[in-house]
Motif scaffolding. Structure first.
Motif, PDB file in Angstrom:
ATOM      1  N   ALA A   9     -12.237  26.637  -0.113  1.00  0.00           N
ATOM      2  CA  ALA A   9     -12.770  27.316   1.082  1.00  0.00           C
ATOM      3  C   ALA A   9     -13.063  26.302   2.184  1.00  0.00           C
ATOM      4  O   ALA A   9     -12.755  26.543   3.362  1.00  0.00           O
ATOM      5  N   GLU A  10     -13.678  25.180   1.814  1.00  0.00           N
ATOM      6  CA  GLU A  10     -13.991  24.149   2.814  1.00  0.00           C
ATOM      7  C   GLU A  10     -12.727  23.574   3.452  1.00  0.00           C
ATOM      8  O   GLU A  10     -12.734  23.212   4.632  1.00  0.00           O
ATOM      9  N   ALA A  11     -11.656  23.499   2.690  1.00  0.00           N
ATOM     10  CA  ALA A  11     -10.386  22.990   3.212  1.00  0.00           C
ATOM     11  C   ALA A  11      -9.593  24.089   3.930  1.00  0.00           C
ATOM     12  O   ALA A  11      -8.520  23.827   4.441  1.00  0.00           O
ATOM     13  N   GLN A  12     -10.142  25.306   3.934  1.00  0.00           N
ATOM     14  CA  GLN A  12      -9.506  26.485   4.531  1.00  0.00           C
ATOM     15  C   GLN A  12      -8.156  26.799   3.874  1.00  0.00           C
ATOM     16  O   GLN A  12      -7.199  27.196   4.533  1.00  0.00           O
ATOM     17  N   GLU A  64     -16.911  25.689  -8.250  1.00  0.00           N
ATOM     18  CA  GLU A  64     -16.805  24.455  -7.471  1.00  0.00           C
ATOM     19  C   GLU A  64     -15.413  24.297  -6.863  1.00  0.00           C
ATOM     20  O   GLU A  64     -15.269  23.844  -5.728  1.00  0.00           O
ATOM     21  N   GLN A 118     -15.069  26.538  -3.891  1.00  0.00           N
ATOM     22  CA  GLN A 118     -15.801  25.983  -2.745  1.00  0.00           C
ATOM     23  C   GLN A 118     -14.961  24.915  -2.044  1.00  0.00           C
ATOM     24  O   GLN A 118     -14.892  24.881  -0.816  1.00  0.00           O
ATOM     25  N   ILE A 119     -14.335  24.045  -2.807  1.00  0.00           N
ATOM     26  CA  ILE A 119     -13.476  23.002  -2.225  1.00  0.00           C
ATOM     27  C   ILE A 119     -12.324  23.646  -1.452  1.00  0.00           C
ATOM     28  O   ILE A 119     -12.019  23.229  -0.323  1.00  0.00           O
TER      29      ILE A 119
END
Length: 111
Positions: free
Chosen positions: A59-62, A53, A56-57
């Motif tokens: 990655a989403e924030a780059q 998790e 994932q956070i």
């Protein structure tokens, strides 16, 4: 004349440290070198699903990954064999931990 002391062990116990090794194969080679024939190696480590998790956070924030990749147990077994261990027995257990808030997590980690 100085002689190197040869240390031999019946058991190597490495709880939750393998994922922090910069050179896992070097650790396995050293463990194999100090274990007596028939000795017992026991270790635990994080697996590829650990902190999924959080990754994932990030990655989403780059952002770059929050930690190095964790190695799959089957790959660890292959590496153990390559370092001289015979017939490693690998077992996996998934444990899910949760906290009521980020502050509760940090408080527990600090304790």
């Amino acid at each position: 004349e100085s002689q190197a002391l040869e240390i031999r062990a019946q058991m190597v116990w490495a709880n939750m440290m393998l994922h922090a090794c910069l050179d896992m194969d070097a650790a396995f080679t050293r463990w194999h070198a100090v274990l007596d024939v028939g000795g017992f190696l026991m270790f635990s480590t994080f697996g590829p699903d650990t902190l999924r998790e959080l990754r994932q956070i990030y990655a989403e924030a780059q952002w770059p990954p929050p930690h190095p990749p964790y190695v799959d147990m089957h790959d660890i077994g292959d590496r153990l064999v390559a370092c001289g261990f015979v017939d490693p027995v690998m077992d996996q257990e998934q444990i899910r931990l949760s906290w009521t808030s980020p502050q509760a997590l940090l408080a527990e980690l600090r304790a």
